[in-house]
Design a protein around this motif. Sequence first.
Motif, PDB file in Angstrom:
ATOM      1  N   TYR A   4      -3.363  -5.001  -6.074  1.00 18.85           N
ATOM      2  CA  TYR A   4      -4.245  -3.949  -6.558  1.00 18.85           C
ATOM      3  C   TYR A   4      -5.406  -4.622  -7.296  1.00 18.85           C
ATOM      4  CZ  TYR A   4      -0.578  -0.474  -5.693  1.00 18.85           C
ATOM      5  OH  TYR A   4       0.354   0.325  -5.107  1.00 18.85           O
ATOM      6  N   GLY A  57      -7.761   0.056  -5.962  1.00 14.78           N
ATOM      7  CA  GLY A  57      -6.871   0.277  -4.826  1.00 14.78           C
ATOM      8  C   GLY A  57      -6.297  -1.019  -4.281  1.00 14.78           C
ATOM      9  N   PHE A  58      -5.750  -0.911  -3.068  1.00 12.57           N
ATOM     10  CA  PHE A  58      -5.001  -2.010  -2.443  1.00 12.57           C
ATOM     11  C   PHE A  58      -5.888  -2.830  -1.512  1.00 12.57           C
ATOM     12  CE2 PHE A  58      -2.745  -3.499   1.351  1.00 12.57           C
ATOM     13  CZ  PHE A  58      -1.770  -4.293   0.787  1.00 12.57           C
ATOM     14  N   GLN A  95      -3.754   4.824  -4.826  1.00 16.13           N
ATOM     15  CA  GLN A  95      -2.505   4.066  -4.906  1.00 16.13           C
ATOM     16  C   GLN A  95      -1.660   4.488  -6.128  1.00 16.13           C
ATOM     17  OE1 GLN A  95      -1.704   1.874  -2.358  1.00 16.13           O
ATOM     18  NE2 GLN A  95      -3.509   2.899  -1.523  1.00 16.13           N
ATOM     19  N   MET A 115       0.830  -1.197   0.000  1.00 17.15           N
ATOM     20  CA  MET A 115       0.000   0.000   0.000  1.00 17.15           C
ATOM     21  C   MET A 115       0.867   1.251   0.000  1.00 17.15           C
ATOM     22  SD  MET A 115      -3.180   1.044   2.503  1.00 17.15           S
ATOM     23  CE  MET A 115      -2.136   1.261   3.944  1.00 17.15           C
ATOM     24  N   VAL A 116       0.478   2.219  -0.810  1.00 17.18           N
ATOM     25  CA  VAL A 116       1.167   3.507  -0.827  1.00 17.18           C
ATOM     26  C   VAL A 116       0.805   4.257   0.449  1.00 17.18           C
ATOM     27  CG1 VAL A 116       1.383   5.708  -2.030  1.00 17.18           C
ATOM     28  CG2 VAL A 116       1.168   3.588  -3.341  1.00 17.18           C
TER      29      VAL A 116
END
Length: 333
Positions: free
Chosen positions: A194, A213-214, A295, A172-173
């Motif tokens: 993702y 997203g994650f 992300q 995850m960012v």
Amino acid sequence: MAAARRVGLCAARLGPLLRAAGAGPVSGAGRPGWGRAPGLDELSRPLASPQAPARAVRRSVLGVISRPGLLWRPSRCGSSSAGATAAKTEDDSFLQWFLLLIPVTAFGLGTWQVQRRKWKLQLIAELESRVMAEPIPLPADPMELQNLEYRPVKVRGHFDHSKELYMMPRTMVDPAREAREAGRLSSAAESGAYVVTPFRCTDLGVTILVNRGFVPRKKVNPDSRRKGQVEGEVDLVGMVRLSETRKPFVPENNPERNQWHYRDLEAMARLTGAEPIFIDADFKSTVPGGPIGGQTRVTLRNEHVQYILTWYGLCVATSYLWFKKFLSRTPGV
């Protein structure tokens, strides 16, 4: 008596010749001397050749003893020494200019990094301005998207959760966590994927791909996150992303197992029946139990200052060593 006089007269005439030939008479005490007339035994010796005076002169002028059968030649020591000195000077000159290439090259690379840093700062400023811009409607022509990467766009439509794709492994960012772990050899970030879902755009009448997203690895299966599967028509804002080429050491995509390691938009579009258009949904699209949006990594590495210091430092150090060796040394050393 007459015979004695004749002998004395002959001795007087032969004396200069004998002296020139180096056959000086011996005195009564056995030492060379010229105080007496030569004896009969000396007169019986063969006379010196006519060339004796010339040899004697040559011997006296050159300071060396001439021996029969030996031919005098001039010494070559002087010419050999001069040749060796010239060769050494030529080698030193080549080495001097060859080693000068090191500081010159380092200076050139340092200057090149200065220009690269200017270009990178301009690129970062352009990227930041693009990311912070107001979202625009998604263009209908995919060719227009080639110059819009990282540009926010807005779309309206609904998801097709039955054709999800998974880009994995991913983390995850999280800028705050990444700042804390900067410089560490290992990371405590959880691995996952993702979730890429086809999205039918109502206004455009096309289907695109949306990175929702994650999700952690234990939530990759959609049955484990039923609450996060958004139904119905929604509005989305996301950043345009383009297709990627596989980098070294990155595995090949495996569509059969639904494992994607890099964005191959053409292959993803064929598998899902969508257009090769891809956006990363922003963080506001996140719903409870669903993937975590936002992300998109928009940071660019800018390490050119380190490179500048390295190359210019090498230039200064090698220039100093070159100066000490070739310009400040004692002449003749």
